[in-house]
Design a protein around this motif. Structure first.
Motif, PDB file in Angstrom:
ATOM      1  N   ILE A  55       1.426   4.333   0.151  1.00  0.00           N
ATOM      2  CA  ILE A  55       0.658   4.349  -1.097  1.00  0.00           C
ATOM      3  C   ILE A  55      -0.845   4.314  -0.824  1.00  0.00           C
ATOM      4  CG2 ILE A  55       2.480   3.262  -2.466  1.00  0.00           C
ATOM      5  CD1 ILE A  55       0.700   0.659  -2.229  1.00  0.00           C
ATOM      6  N   ALA A  56      -1.603   4.654  -1.855  1.00  0.00           N
ATOM      7  CA  ALA A  56      -3.071   4.529  -1.841  1.00  0.00           C
ATOM      8  C   ALA A  56      -3.711   5.258  -0.665  1.00  0.00           C
ATOM      9  CB  ALA A  56      -3.490   3.069  -1.869  1.00  0.00           C
ATOM     10  N   LYS A  82     -11.940   2.738   4.201  1.00  0.00           N
ATOM     11  CA  LYS A  82     -12.079   1.469   3.484  1.00  0.00           C
ATOM     12  C   LYS A  82     -13.091   0.586   4.192  1.00  0.00           C
ATOM     13  CE  LYS A  82      -8.450  -0.874   1.476  1.00  0.00           C
ATOM     14  NZ  LYS A  82      -7.035  -1.326   1.379  1.00  0.00           N
ATOM     15  N   LYS A 109     -11.609  -4.661   0.934  1.00  0.00           N
ATOM     16  CA  LYS A 109     -10.385  -4.417   0.171  1.00  0.00           C
ATOM     17  C   LYS A 109     -10.664  -3.642  -1.106  1.00  0.00           C
ATOM     18  CE  LYS A 109      -8.044  -8.590   1.615  1.00  0.00           C
ATOM     19  NZ  LYS A 109      -7.684  -9.921   1.156  1.00  0.00           N
ATOM     20  N   TRP A 110     -11.869  -3.753  -1.612  1.00  0.00           N
ATOM     21  CA  TRP A 110     -12.150  -3.165  -2.931  1.00  0.00           C
ATOM     22  C   TRP A 110     -13.160  -2.023  -2.873  1.00  0.00           C
ATOM     23  CZ3 TRP A 110      -8.883  -4.964  -6.557  1.00  0.00           C
ATOM     24  CH2 TRP A 110      -8.271  -6.202  -6.304  1.00  0.00           C
ATOM     25  N   LEU A 163     -13.421 -11.576 -10.872  1.00  0.00           N
ATOM     26  CA  LEU A 163     -13.358 -10.649 -12.011  1.00  0.00           C
ATOM     27  C   LEU A 163     -11.973 -10.616 -12.656  1.00  0.00           C
ATOM     28  CD1 LEU A 163     -15.669  -8.771 -13.011  1.00  0.00           C
ATOM     29  CD2 LEU A 163     -14.375  -6.897 -12.009  1.00  0.00           C
ATOM     30  N   VAL A 164     -10.918 -10.824 -11.857  1.00  0.00           N
ATOM     31  CA  VAL A 164      -9.563 -10.759 -12.413  1.00  0.00           C
ATOM     32  C   VAL A 164      -8.876 -12.125 -12.390  1.00  0.00           C
ATOM     33  CG1 VAL A 164      -9.165  -8.323 -11.917  1.00  0.00           C
ATOM     34  CG2 VAL A 164      -8.665 -10.003 -10.162  1.00  0.00           C
ATOM     35  N   LEU A 178      -0.362   0.490 -10.826  1.00  0.00           N
ATOM     36  CA  LEU A 178      -1.627   0.058 -10.237  1.00  0.00           C
ATOM     37  C   LEU A 178      -1.521  -1.385  -9.725  1.00  0.00           C
ATOM     38  CD1 LEU A 178      -4.514   1.067  -9.757  1.00  0.00           C
ATOM     39  CD2 LEU A 178      -5.168   0.051 -11.928  1.00  0.00           C
ATOM     40  N   GLU A 208      -4.349   1.930   7.835  1.00  0.00           N
ATOM     41  CA  GLU A 208      -4.614   1.130   6.644  1.00  0.00           C
ATOM     42  C   GLU A 208      -5.946   1.523   5.992  1.00  0.00           C
ATOM     43  OE1 GLU A 208      -2.914  -1.100   5.119  1.00  0.00           O
ATOM     44  OE2 GLU A 208      -4.453  -2.020   3.864  1.00  0.00           O
ATOM     45  N   VAL A 214      -7.640   3.202 -16.269  1.00  0.00           N
ATOM     46  CA  VAL A 214      -6.246   3.572 -16.521  1.00  0.00           C
ATOM     47  C   VAL A 214      -5.651   2.734 -17.653  1.00  0.00           C
ATOM     48  CG1 VAL A 214      -5.828   4.347 -14.167  1.00  0.00           C
ATOM     49  CG2 VAL A 214      -5.308   1.996 -14.784  1.00  0.00           C
ATOM     50  N   GLU A 234      -2.012  -3.506  -1.346  1.00  0.00           N
ATOM     51  CA  GLU A 234      -3.236  -3.170  -0.625  1.00  0.00           C
ATOM     52  C   GLU A 234      -4.188  -4.351  -0.512  1.00  0.00           C
ATOM     53  OE1 GLU A 234      -4.814   0.309   0.210  1.00  0.00           O
ATOM     54  OE2 GLU A 234      -2.725   0.264   0.789  1.00  0.00           O
ATOM     55  N   ASN A 235      -4.314  -5.113  -1.587  1.00  0.00           N
ATOM     56  CA  ASN A 235      -5.413  -6.066  -1.647  1.00  0.00           C
ATOM     57  C   ASN A 235      -4.985  -7.524  -1.541  1.00  0.00           C
ATOM     58  OD1 ASN A 235      -7.042  -3.868  -2.011  1.00  0.00           O
ATOM     59  ND2 ASN A 235      -6.972  -3.994  -4.222  1.00  0.00           N
ATOM     60  N   TYR A 236      -3.815  -7.843  -2.038  1.00  0.00           N
ATOM     61  CA  TYR A 236      -3.419  -9.253  -2.035  1.00  0.00           C
ATOM     62  C   TYR A 236      -2.491  -9.585  -0.863  1.00  0.00           C
ATOM     63  CZ  TYR A 236      -5.491  -9.221  -6.652  1.00  0.00           C
ATOM     64  OH  TYR A 236      -6.367  -9.081  -7.685  1.00  0.00           O
ATOM     65  N   LYS A 264      -8.197   6.253  -3.433  1.00  0.00           N
ATOM     66  CA  LYS A 264      -8.197   5.231  -4.485  1.00  0.00           C
ATOM     67  C   LYS A 264      -7.903   5.838  -5.853  1.00  0.00           C
ATOM     68  CE  LYS A 264      -7.569   1.977  -5.682  1.00  0.00           C
ATOM     69  NZ  LYS A 264      -6.573   1.072  -5.131  1.00  0.00           N
ATOM     70  N   PRO A 269     -10.186 -11.995  -6.687  1.00  0.00           N
ATOM     71  CA  PRO A 269     -11.594 -11.864  -7.063  1.00  0.00           C
ATOM     72  C   PRO A 269     -11.851 -12.504  -8.425  1.00  0.00           C
ATOM     73  CG  PRO A 269     -10.622  -9.717  -6.539  1.00  0.00           C
ATOM     74  CD  PRO A 269      -9.514 -10.702  -6.572  1.00  0.00           C
ATOM     75  N   GLU A 293     -13.689  -0.556  -6.659  1.00  0.00           N
ATOM     76  CA  GLU A 293     -12.592  -0.851  -7.565  1.00  0.00           C
ATOM     77  C   GLU A 293     -12.744  -2.250  -8.142  1.00  0.00           C
ATOM     78  OE1 GLU A 293      -8.781  -1.143  -5.808  1.00  0.00           O
ATOM     79  OE2 GLU A 293      -7.796  -0.480  -7.643  1.00  0.00           O
ATOM     80  N   GLU A 309      -6.602 -13.983  -1.710  1.00  0.00           N
ATOM     81  CA  GLU A 309      -7.851 -14.159  -2.469  1.00  0.00           C
ATOM     82  C   GLU A 309      -7.814 -13.338  -3.744  1.00  0.00           C
ATOM     83  OE1 GLU A 309     -10.758 -12.939   0.421  1.00  0.00           O
ATOM     84  OE2 GLU A 309      -9.738 -14.228   1.872  1.00  0.00           O
ATOM     85  N   GLU A 368       0.090  -1.344  -6.454  1.00  0.00           N
ATOM     86  CA  GLU A 368      -0.862  -0.915  -5.437  1.00  0.00           C
ATOM     87  C   GLU A 368      -1.787  -2.069  -5.033  1.00  0.00           C
ATOM     88  OE1 GLU A 368      -2.552   2.986  -6.104  1.00  0.00           O
ATOM     89  OE2 GLU A 368      -4.458   2.280  -5.321  1.00  0.00           O
ATOM     90  N   HIS A 369      -2.306  -2.775  -6.024  1.00  0.00           N
ATOM     91  CA  HIS A 369      -3.187  -3.916  -5.723  1.00  0.00           C
ATOM     92  C   HIS A 369      -2.444  -5.000  -4.944  1.00  0.00           C
ATOM     93  CE1 HIS A 369      -5.955  -2.827  -9.326  1.00  0.00           C
ATOM     94  NE2 HIS A 369      -6.212  -2.124  -8.245  1.00  0.00           N
TER      95      HIS A 369
END
Lengths: 301, 185
Positions: A43-44, A211, A214-215, B163-164, B75, A176, A288, B82-84, A47, B161, A245, B159, B78-79
């Motif tokens: 995935i991804a 990347k 992470k964002w 913002l969320v 989404l 990654e 989205v 990818e991010n968490y 972005k 953020p 993001e 972590e 994906e987060h």
């Protein structure tokens, strides 16, 4: 009889050593041996559905609406009087929708050339762990210029104002953090300015995403027009920028030598030269919305 | 001679019986968790959990593929990856533990039993001791195990953020359901 006896004895013996093995085997080792080699989709790769100007391999998932607002400001080399181009901007407002996870459609309208565009994008193959090496997709778009006719004395057909673009999207997420895409592209003009101009412009696009956190990622995109199949006085488009993001939003901030947003404009109609400072600052904002969640595997089965 | 032969046969048979029924396993265990807030529902489910239960010594193991958690919103999935959870670097979470009150459970007899479970949970490479009480239903040679417990996101260096942060709960309620069958290989 003796033979049967010894065979059985050996059988029992080996069997007990086997079960000894099971006894002493760590449960976690057993679990590890149960790991399936089922392919898992990667995935991804990018972005969002655009690398910068051009499409990425990414699709909007089924049932998701992606609203995109894109701005391209004036040239940086216009200087302080026009605040380095920020005094005016071309804008595209568009919407992408995922009909299924492999088919998305989109509509947009750009202020440059008052251009309407519509497209569909199909994912043909998804890169997988333990499976497919590459993601492959196709894009087909149609654009129509709706500026007032400049010369009403010559015969004007509606079809003269149509442009088509076809792209093959081939991408790989190498790691990654790093993704690459190659995008052979064809832009077709129903009408060109001069007889010797080609109706078909052929270009090879390359795009990359690295990347940074992470964002946040750094994106690069270049379209090389094959010299025999390009329009005179046009440049190859080079763009560089960042994807940022924040939850449901993606902000793309970048610089490019193109001011046009649809394929016809940025692939085959770019005139700005980077070395002269004909560089345009621009951004895309994507938000989205989940319209339907059908078809997602989230129930206790 | 014949007696010995018979004895060996019986022995062989008996042994394969006990060995068969010692380990119970599932490849389609379910784990869901709830990390939502009043603003956002976050309740993914994983239907591909593998788990083995050794009923003779009470040892219990879980292996959970992070990418097999599926969310209602693409989404979000994906987060999550990818991010968490950084599921490329940490593709699996594991649990290795034991039923501590094995004497209270009779796996040979149908019924519902309370099991106390203790062990080590590994998420994103970080190990943490957890304890939970589970319900085991023994029925016709199969075992259904269910449990619920709570985890703190911060314990596993996940972590969120700022913002969320109002959308994602700091505490996560985890629900597990496994239908074990005798492991055959």
């Amino acid at each position: 009889m003796k033979i049967i006896f010894s065979v059985l004895l050996i059988f029992v013996f080996t069997k007990s050593t086997f079960s000894q093995d099971v006894d002493s085997t760590d449960l976690m080792f057993l679990l590890d041996s149960e790991k399936s080699n089922k392919p898992i989709p990667v995935i991804a790769t990018f972005k969002t559905t655009r690398i910068i100007n051009g499409h990425s391999i990414e699709q909007v998932a089924g049932g998701i609406l992606d609203v995109k607002i894109s701005h391209r400001f004036g040239r940086l080399n216009e200087g302080a009087y026009n605040l380095f181009g920020l005094d005016y901007a071309y804008i595209r407002i568009g919407m992408d929708y995922g009909i299924t996870n492999w088919l998305m459609v989109g509509l947009g309208r750009s202020s440059y050339e008052k251009m309407y565009d519509g497209f569909f994008k199909i994912k043909l193959q998804q890169q997988e762990e333990n499976g497919n090496l590459l993601s492959v997709g196709i894009l087909s778009s149609i654009m129509v210029n709706t500026l007032k006719l400049t010369d009403t004395n010559r015969p004007n057909n509606n079809s003269d104002r149509l442009y088509y673009a076809f792209q093959l999207l081939v991408a790989n997420k190498l790691s990654e953090n790093l993704s690459l895409q190659i995008t052979p592209s064809l832009v077709h003009y129903n009408l060109v300015a001069k007889e010797e101009d080609p109706n078909d412009v052929i270009a090879i696009g390359v795009g990359a995403r690295q990347k940074i956190t992470k964002w946040v990622s750094f994106n690069l995109e270049y379209y090389f027009q094959i010299p025999k199949f390009k329009l005179p006085n046009t440049e190859n488009v080079l763009s560089a920028g960042f994807d940022i993001e924040t939850g449901g939003h993606v902000f793309q901030l970048f610089c490019s030598n193109s001011t046009g947003i649809p394929e016809k404009n940025f692939i085959s109609g770019t005139t700005g030269k980077w070395y002269k400072g004909d560089v345009y600052f621009g951004f895309n904002i994507a938000r989205v919305f989940t319209l339907t969640q059908e078809g997602r595997k989230t129930k206790w089965e | 001679m014949k007696t010995i032969l018979l004895l060996l046969l019986v022995l062989n048979f008996a042994e394969s019986q006990t060995e068969k029924s010692k380990l119970f396993m599932t490849r389609s265990g379910k784990i869901s968790f709830h990390a939502g807030t009043p603003i956002e529902d976050i309740d993914p489910i994983n239907n591909e959990v593998t788990s083995i239960l050794n009923i003779t010594n009470g040892e219990l193991g879980f292996q959970v593929l992070i990418k097999a958690f599926h969310f209602k919103k693409a989404l979000m999935e994906e987060h999550f990856n990818e991010n968490y959870m950084e599921s490329n670097s940490f593709p699996r979470s594991t649990f290795k533990g034991k039923i501590t009150n094995l004497d209270d459970i009779n796996f040979q007899k149908d019924g519902t039993y309370k099991a106390a479970i203790k062990g080590e949970l590994t998420i994103k490479g970080i190990k943490k001791e957890i304890a939970s009480s589970a319900t085991l239903i023994v029925n016709g040679g199969k075992i259904i195990g269910t449990t619920k417990f709570k985890l703190e996101v911060a314990d596993f260096k996940i972590e969120i953020p700022s913002l969320v942060s109002d959308k994602i709960s700091k505490g996560v309620d985890v629900e597990v359901e496994c239908r074990y069958e005798p492991r055959t290989k």
